[in-house]
Scaffold this active site. Structure first.
Site, PDB file in Angstrom:
ATOM      1  N   SER A  89      -1.440  -3.546  10.248  1.00  0.00           N
ATOM      2  CA  SER A  89      -1.102  -4.558   9.113  1.00  0.00           C
ATOM      3  C   SER A  89       0.063  -5.382   9.545  1.00  0.00           C
ATOM      4  O   SER A  89       1.309  -4.849   9.988  1.00  0.00           O
ATOM      5  CB  SER A  89      -0.726  -3.821   7.816  1.00  0.00           C
ATOM      6  N   ARG A 137       1.867 -12.264  -0.812  1.00  0.00           N
ATOM      7  CA  ARG A 137       0.362 -12.617  -0.076  1.00  0.00           C
ATOM      8  C   ARG A 137      -0.275 -13.799  -0.758  1.00  0.00           C
ATOM      9  O   ARG A 137       0.350 -14.418  -2.009  1.00  0.00           O
ATOM     10  CB  ARG A 137      -0.366 -11.459  -0.390  1.00  0.00           C
ATOM     11  N   TYR A 175      -1.052  -3.674  -6.931  1.00  0.00           N
ATOM     12  CA  TYR A 175      -1.090  -4.316  -5.637  1.00  0.00           C
ATOM     13  C   TYR A 175      -2.291  -4.362  -5.159  1.00  0.00           C
ATOM     14  O   TYR A 175      -3.017  -3.187  -4.969  1.00  0.00           O
ATOM     15  CB  TYR A 175       0.047  -3.617  -4.873  1.00  0.00           C
ATOM     16  N   HIS A 202     -10.427  -2.312  11.699  1.00  0.00           N
ATOM     17  CA  HIS A 202      -9.520  -3.177  11.110  1.00  0.00           C
ATOM     18  C   HIS A 202      -9.239  -4.192  12.151  1.00  0.00           C
ATOM     19  O   HIS A 202      -8.432  -4.250  12.894  1.00  0.00           O
ATOM     20  CB  HIS A 202      -8.070  -2.098  10.875  1.00  0.00           C
ATOM     21  N   LYS A 232      -9.637  -2.275   1.809  1.00  0.00           N
ATOM     22  CA  LYS A 232      -9.325  -1.235   2.280  1.00  0.00           C
ATOM     23  C   LYS A 232     -10.144   0.170   1.933  1.00  0.00           C
ATOM     24  O   LYS A 232     -10.559   0.879   3.019  1.00  0.00           O
ATOM     25  CB  LYS A 232      -7.703  -0.794   2.420  1.00  0.00           C
ATOM     26  N   ASP A 265      -9.328  -9.689   9.227  1.00  0.00           N
ATOM     27  CA  ASP A 265      -8.966  -8.378   8.724  1.00  0.00           C
ATOM     28  C   ASP A 265      -9.946  -6.967   9.117  1.00  0.00           C
ATOM     29  O   ASP A 265      -9.399  -6.121   9.497  1.00  0.00           O
ATOM     30  CB  ASP A 265      -8.494  -8.139   7.409  1.00  0.00           C
ATOM     31  N   ARG A 286       0.660  -1.120  -0.134  1.00  0.00           N
ATOM     32  CA  ARG A 286       0.123   0.097  -0.044  1.00  0.00           C
ATOM     33  C   ARG A 286       0.849   1.251   0.037  1.00  0.00           C
ATOM     34  O   ARG A 286       2.131   1.320   0.526  1.00  0.00           O
ATOM     35  CB  ARG A 286      -0.746   0.061   1.246  1.00  0.00           C
ATOM     36  N   CYS A 337       0.747  -7.641  11.493  1.00  0.00           N
ATOM     37  CA  CYS A 337       1.177  -7.829  13.132  1.00  0.00           C
ATOM     38  C   CYS A 337       0.488  -8.997  13.536  1.00  0.00           C
ATOM     39  O   CYS A 337       0.462  -9.292  14.907  1.00  0.00           O
ATOM     40  CB  CYS A 337       0.883  -6.554  14.042  1.00  0.00           C
TER      41      CYS A 337
END
Ligand code: OXD
Ligand code: MN
Length: 589
Positions: free
Chosen positions: A251, A373, A200, A229, A209, A280, A72, A253
């Protein structure tokens, strides 16, 4: 032309966007396997995707993004509302007229020689009163195929819209994947998203998002709900009781790992079960019973691959074994499967890395990009909760915040009440990760893990949290955790992963008032004796040390929070400044 919808607004959006971008053809996505199969074949023909070993990884494909387009781009992500003030100090802002003009100039004619795909999708179960419909236009098959995993795509979305229903408009155009002209633009007042010059996931899967957090947080503020989130997980007790936790972490974590954790052996033997509702995003509303109810609006997992393995997250790994798209991981040419750092040890002797280059363990570079990913269907997850498909969602017993903090923040603590909990979320800081471009490992404020995702003024967002607490007569208890404390040698002091169950257990005991806690300057902290260490070779002394609240450190933290809060000016709710004063005073005692 015959349209698959009678919705005039959808037709106008498609026609206007086609006039601007000039695609050779328009393909209306219907979500059918037949159509998706055709697109996969086409993408493999052009090299946009590679087919992986279909015996070992049936239905799985591989994709590489451009080298400059791997995360991002927060500095190129804008909230374009009329008044700059409404975007607030934590967002980049651009005047909407200027932003539209600039994006239109960038995208003009850029779909020439390409196809525009029209994707009708629902965030949440199609037709549920808590769900919302989006239409994404894109010139990327990769985006279509990812959206078909991450959201509920299909023509039934048009049935929900009828002739006149509203939806979130998303226009994505890869253009030239030029990082200098890359913009991820949100127009919350117009229900519109425009993303140009990227491919991406976090920048282009517009349901995620852009819609489900940035636009949805704005809608939530106006309509009285919250877009967060957060992962959502369920714990089933041996007697069948079910409890639910939503947890916000920045993000990369460990949200996916926590959402799918496998409890330590003795919990399993007693009959405990942890199930995943989402990894998420949570949309949260006040239920008739005064509790907060959460749904996961997504339909898949866009998870960070590196570090995922049989030990850290067997459920996520299992979820990637079929119908999954891998992005920027390494390929093992020996059997045409995938590999990433941490998957197996030792690493294979020969790989093709995420840049397409030959790789050996001696290469001295990572084989997979740190933000590589997997896009995996939620149904693949062995521990997916039945509640995943529930329209109402699940009632929350606890909300948990957590950042990546080497020092200061203890393993777990509980807020004194809702408003103190909002304060605890608002003071979250965490070390940056590879999920966004820029330096990693830098400590920054990330309130509620929403710094990159809040679609309006963060001060108003805090006030909305305070309001939600007033609306809910029986709100969840709020906690903070930190799995990432380090010793002097930089070693992690808590085992994490499945052993985090031990902390969730304490949290849920606090929710049912069945365990005591010590009151400290920052809130309620466990007595070390109350964290279950059965079956773990772990010293109570180490546990004591990561539960310790160092008042001197917290006093400096409070000064730093005061600095951070200054930017919110009048918009900072009094409930938060009062809690900051209390923290300061408690540290001086
Ligand atoms: C994500 C992120 O992809 O937070 O979920 O970046
Ligand atoms: Mn995320």
């Amino acid at each position: 032309m015959a349209y698959p919808t009678k919705n005039k607004k959808v037709i106008a959006f498609v026609e206007e966007s086609a006039k601007l971008t000039c695609p050779d053809q328009i393909v209306w996505i219907d979500g059918s396997e037949k159509q998706l199969k055709k697109l996969r074949k086409q993408a493999c023909k052009t090299g946009e995707m590679l087919k992986l070993n279909q015996k070992k990884l049936p239905g799985c494909y591989y994709h590489r993004t451009a080298e400059n387009d791997v995360a991002r781009v927060e500095a190129r992500t804008f909230i374009c509302c009329k008044e700059k003030e409404n975007a607030g100090p934590t967002n980049y802002w651009m005047d909407p007229q200027e932003a539209y003009k600039m994006c239109y100039e960038i995208a003009r004619g850029k779909m020439k020689g390409r196809t525009m795909y029209v994707i009708p999708y629902s965030m949440g179960i199609v037709g549920s009163p808590f769900s919302k419909i989006g239409i994404e236009l894109t010139d990327s098959i990769y985006v279509v195929l990812n959206m078909a995993i991450m959201t509920r795509v299909g023509t039934d979305c048009y049935d929900v819209l009828g002739e006149d229903g509203d939806f979130i408009k998303g226009l994505h155009c890869k253009c030239d994947v030029d990082p200098e002209k890359r913009y991820i633009m949100h127009f919350p007042e117009d229900d519109t998203i425009i993303s140009v010059n990227s491919a991406y996931g976090g920048n282009v899967l517009l349901g995620k998002k852009c819609f489900a957090l940035r636009i949805a947080s704005f809608l939530g503020k106006n309509e009285g709900w919250m877009a967060e989130h957060m992962l959502i997980l369920g714990v089933t007790y041996p007697d069948g009781t079910k409890k639910y936790i939503a947890a916000a972490f920045p993000s990369a974590c460990g949200k996916t790992n926590l959402a799918m954790l496998i409890p330590p052996k003795h919990y399993l033997e007693q009959g405990y079960k942890v199930e995943c509702v989402g990894d998420d995003i949570a949309w949260i509303r006040v239920g008739k019973d005064g509790r907060l109810w959460a749904v996961n609006p997504e339909n898949g997992f866009f998870g960070v691959a590196p570090g995922t393995n049989e030990k850290s997250n067997p459920n996520a790994l299992a979820a990637t074994k079929k119908n999954t798209i891998f992005t920027n991981v390494a390929i093992n040419p020996a059997d045409n499967t995938v590999w990433w750092e941490g998957l197996t040890k030792p690493a294979p002797e020969h790989l093709i890395d995420w840049l397409g280059k030959e790789w050996t363990p001696e290469s001295g570079v990572k084989a997979a990009h740190p933000n590589s990913r997997f896009t995996a269907p939620a149904v693949n997850c062995p521990c997916l909760s039945e509640a995943f498909n529930s329209k109402e969602g699940v009632p929350l017993d606890a909300i948990v915040f957590g950042g990546r903090r080497a020092t200061t923040t203890p393993l777990v603590y509980q807020s004194r009440d809702w408003n103190h909990g909002v304060f605890v979320g608002s003071i979250m800081s965490s070390e940056t990760t590879a999920a966004a471009t820029g330096a990693t490992g830098v400590l920054r404020h990330d309130p509620m893990a929403m710094k990159p995702f809040c679609g309006y003024h963060m001060g108003d967002y805090f006030a909305h949290w305070v309001e939600m607490g007033k609306k809910a007569s029986n709100p969840p208890k709020i906690f903070n955790v930190n799995w990432f404390r380090q010793d002097q040698n930089g070693e992690f002091m808590w085992p994490g992963f499945g052993d985090n169950m031990r902390v969730l257990d304490w949290i849920l005991k606090r929710c049912s008032d069945s365990v005591d806690a010590q009151e400290t300057a920052i809130g309620y902290v466990p007595y070390a004796k109350d964290i279950d260490l059965e079956g773990l070779d772990y010293s109570r002394d180490t546990l004591e040390s990561i539960l310790y609240v160092d008042k001197a450190r917290w006093s400096s933290e409070a000064d730093e929070i005061a600095e951070f809060y200054k930017q919110f000016g009048d918009k900072l709710p009094a409930e938060l400044s009062e809690n900051l004063k209390t923290l300061k005073a408690n540290c001086a005692k």
